[in-house]
Design a protein around this motif. Structure first.
Motif, PDB file in Angstrom:
ATOM      1  N   UNK A 197      57.844  47.373  24.690  1.00 55.07           N
ATOM      2  CA  UNK A 197      56.843  47.710  25.458  1.00 55.07           C
ATOM      3  C   UNK A 197      57.200  48.373  26.981  1.00 55.07           C
ATOM      4  N   UNK A 201      56.592  52.201  28.477  1.00 55.67           N
ATOM      5  CA  UNK A 201      56.253  52.668  29.478  1.00 55.67           C
ATOM      6  C   UNK A 201      57.084  53.781  30.245  1.00 55.67           C
ATOM      7  N   UNK A 204      55.858  57.129  28.659  1.00 52.91           N
ATOM      8  CA  UNK A 204      54.584  57.747  29.085  1.00 52.91           C
ATOM      9  C   UNK A 204      54.861  57.853  30.538  1.00 52.91           C
ATOM     10  N   UNK A 205      55.966  57.584  31.262  1.00 52.58           N
ATOM     11  CA  UNK A 205      56.228  57.807  32.639  1.00 52.58           C
ATOM     12  C   UNK A 205      55.123  56.964  33.473  1.00 52.58           C
ATOM     13  N   UNK A 206      55.004  55.653  33.201  1.00 51.05           N
ATOM     14  CA  UNK A 206      54.166  54.954  33.762  1.00 51.05           C
ATOM     15  C   UNK A 206      54.922  54.276  34.921  1.00 51.05           C
ATOM     16  N   UNK A 208      54.039  51.703  38.337  1.00 50.59           N
ATOM     17  CA  UNK A 208      53.311  50.633  39.169  1.00 50.59           C
ATOM     18  C   UNK A 208      53.505  51.157  40.780  1.00 50.59           C
ATOM     19  N   UNK A 215      55.712  44.158  37.678  1.00 48.27           N
ATOM     20  CA  UNK A 215      54.786  44.623  36.547  1.00 48.27           C
ATOM     21  C   UNK A 215      55.690  43.817  35.313  1.00 48.27           C
ATOM     22  N   UNK A 239      51.346  50.001  17.637  1.00 44.58           N
ATOM     23  CA  UNK A 239      50.544  50.875  18.514  1.00 44.58           C
ATOM     24  C   UNK A 239      51.622  51.546  19.612  1.00 44.58           C
ATOM     25  N   UNK A 242      53.256  54.358  17.918  1.00 40.94           N
ATOM     26  CA  UNK A 242      52.552  55.598  17.842  1.00 40.94           C
ATOM     27  C   UNK A 242      52.370  56.126  19.122  1.00 40.94           C
ATOM     28  N   UNK A 243      52.147  55.625  20.315  1.00 39.52           N
ATOM     29  CA  UNK A 243      52.094  55.943  21.608  1.00 39.52           C
ATOM     30  C   UNK A 243      53.531  56.949  21.783  1.00 39.52           C
ATOM     31  N   UNK A 246      53.431  60.152  19.824  1.00 37.44           N
ATOM     32  CA  UNK A 246      52.256  61.234  20.411  1.00 37.44           C
ATOM     33  C   UNK A 246      52.889  61.919  21.632  1.00 37.44           C
ATOM     34  N   UNK A 249      55.780  64.445  20.871  1.00 39.01           N
ATOM     35  CA  UNK A 249      55.059  65.663  20.206  1.00 39.01           C
ATOM     36  C   UNK A 249      54.762  66.741  21.071  1.00 39.01           C
ATOM     37  N   UNK A 250      54.545  66.324  22.228  1.00 37.65           N
ATOM     38  CA  UNK A 250      54.414  67.109  23.239  1.00 37.65           C
ATOM     39  C   UNK A 250      55.568  68.433  23.573  1.00 37.65           C
ATOM     40  N   UNK A 251      55.142  69.431  24.095  1.00 33.05           N
ATOM     41  CA  UNK A 251      56.370  70.755  23.846  1.00 33.05           C
ATOM     42  C   UNK A 251      57.342  70.400  25.008  1.00 33.05           C
TER      43      UNK A 251
ATOM     44  N   UNK B 201      43.421  53.574  21.180  1.00 32.96           N
ATOM     45  CA  UNK B 201      43.964  53.871  19.983  1.00 32.96           C
ATOM     46  C   UNK B 201      43.239  54.783  19.194  1.00 32.96           C
ATOM     47  N   UNK B 204      45.179  58.092  20.582  1.00 35.30           N
ATOM     48  CA  UNK B 204      46.395  58.349  20.089  1.00 35.30           C
ATOM     49  C   UNK B 204      46.483  58.504  18.568  1.00 35.30           C
ATOM     50  N   UNK B 206      45.696  56.148  16.465  1.00 34.45           N
ATOM     51  CA  UNK B 206      46.623  55.221  15.711  1.00 34.45           C
ATOM     52  C   UNK B 206      45.536  54.633  14.479  1.00 34.45           C
ATOM     53  N   UNK B 235      47.026  45.973  35.158  1.00 37.39           N
ATOM     54  CA  UNK B 235      48.263  46.644  34.831  1.00 37.39           C
ATOM     55  C   UNK B 235      48.134  47.158  33.562  1.00 37.39           C
ATOM     56  N   UNK B 242      47.141  55.743  31.650  1.00 37.02           N
ATOM     57  CA  UNK B 242      48.472  56.706  31.446  1.00 37.02           C
ATOM     58  C   UNK B 242      48.736  57.209  30.108  1.00 37.02           C
ATOM     59  N   UNK B 246      48.667  61.098  29.269  1.00 37.75           N
ATOM     60  CA  UNK B 246      49.863  61.878  28.529  1.00 37.75           C
ATOM     61  C   UNK B 246      49.381  62.545  27.210  1.00 37.75           C
ATOM     62  N   UNK B 250      48.844  67.282  25.996  1.00 40.41           N
ATOM     63  CA  UNK B 250      49.220  68.209  25.056  1.00 40.41           C
ATOM     64  C   UNK B 250      48.592  69.237  24.908  1.00 40.41           C
ATOM     65  N   UNK B 251      49.208  70.373  24.366  1.00 37.82           N
ATOM     66  CA  UNK B 251      48.407  71.797  24.134  1.00 37.82           C
ATOM     67  C   UNK B 251      47.047  71.570  23.393  1.00 37.82           C
TER      68      UNK B 251
END
Lengths: 251, 251
Positions: A197, A201, A204-206, A208, A215, A239, A242-243, A246, A249-251, B201, B204, B206, B235, B242, B246, B250-251
């Motif tokens: 978890x 975080x 995804x650059x989360x 708080x 947190x 989950x 998968x996050x 994803x 996958x960004x450039x 979900x 992403x 999922x 939270x 977030x 994110x 993506x493009x």
């Protein structure tokens, strides 16, 4: 009574080995057997054996380990005994409520009760590993029980609850989880999930803005409290993975 | 709590003064004050004081007497603690039932609980002076509690009964969440959170290969069970938002 047999008393950094002996005696008189010592200052000793009296067999079979993880990694339910109230409140129950919880665990659960140092109890780190904190409702003027006496009280409540259960085998509790469809997760699975978890975080650059440390503690408290089963944990880990995928996958 | 203040612990012919110190500590942590010693082998001693820890005041105020009559003559109710069953059965109760009896005594009653010798307990003569015998339901294999530990258990039951009488000891139920730092979420907040979770979900992409419908139900069950508070929900919703952001970057 088999449940008592499975119940594990974990003593952390005990300094006076006499207290280990007293704990063994307290346990045996109440029908408990499994004693685990995390880095005791001195053990075995003649003093421990003397205080154990006819419970020397429990000392002989005691497991001595170096880390809390070794002591509780395979447990599905962990209690920590605590006199102090912490900054972030944790589910806090008394020994009777704790015993009731234990009696309503699914068959085959491994359960540990942690006892801390004579002078300083459990650390916040150790307390955060627990699902529940057990507090003996002591006199505010002087609330500090001797550790052997505290173990006696807790083991006594466990025995009383086991006897009560034998008398009336149907004893549903508030968790409603006695007949569950999936096994509950172990303490080490939970640690892995919480690390996953946290990693997510970061991925995804989360952030708080109020308090990043809080947190993590709050997320930990939330998921410990819910007593996750394995399927639920696998779903959430799916989950999280998968996050992560994803986002990467960004450039 | 005044009732605890009046409750008298009577130790007869104690041979190890360390046990007297342990008894004092056990008593004080549970809010009892009156200790009476009938012909102790050794008292006062440095050992007793050490074991009493911060309960040295109880030792200082302990009454040392020569006969059982001096100890309990003015009492309206006397309990004797006993592991053994005697030839003539006496009213025999467990500590919880004993505590309940004590709590139902009229105002101003003087009540004593007798503890016998470390090796031999109470004599038949002494047991016959009691209204009730209290037996801690111990392991038949090894039923002999240390006397200090037995006093801790009995005093604990007295305190629990006194607190119950006062209402709410540590926590009135097993959730342990009565004194929480944040308000718990409402049902509609929970529905909004679950919708947010589902949306994420989808975002992403999922996919639960086994059963997508089950996934939603299981996540719902998990989060409903944990009784989330508002901060925890905020939270997690922050985390979900977030993740959504994110993924959409993506493009």
């Amino acid at each position: 009574m088999q449940l008592l047999d499975r119940l594990r008393i974990v003593m952390i950094n005990t300094s006076d080995s006499g207290n280990i002996g007293a704990a063994a005696r307290a346990m045996k008189t109440m029908g408990l057997r499994q004693l685990v010592l995390v880095q005791p200052d001195e053990f075995p000793t003649a003093k421990a054996t003397a205080r154990a009296s006819a419970a020397a067999d429990l000392l002989h079979n005691a497991r001595v380990v170096q880390t809390l993880d070794e002591a509780i990694g395979d447990c599905q339910l962990v209690f920590g005994t605590s006199a102090r109230l912490r900054t972030i409140p944790w589910p806090l129950i008394d020994p009777r409520q704790g015993a009731s919880r234990v009696m309503n665990e699914p068959e085959g659960a491994d359960i540990a009760i942690l006892f801390g140092r004579e002078d300083a109890g459990l650390t916040n780190e150790e307390l955060r590993r627990c699902h529940f904190h057990i507090c003996i409702p002591a006199n505010e003027e002087y609330p500090v029980l001797n550790i052997g006496a505290a173990i006696q009280v807790i083991c006594y409540e466990m025995r009383m609850a086991a006897l009560e259960r034998q008398a009336s085998p149907v004893a549903p509790d508030q968790s409603g989880m006695q007949q569950w469809d999936e096994p509950l997760v172990s303490s080490e699975d939970m640690e892995r999930f919480l690390r996953h978890f946290e990693e997510t975080l970061l991925d995804i650059n989360f952030f708080d803005p109020n308090n990043p440390k809080q947190l993590v503690t709050r997320v930990r408290r939330l998921f410990l409290r819910t007593r996750m089963d394995r399927l639920e944990m696998n779903l959430l880990r799916g989950v999280l993975s998968t996050v992560q995928k994803r986002v990467k996958e960004r450039p």
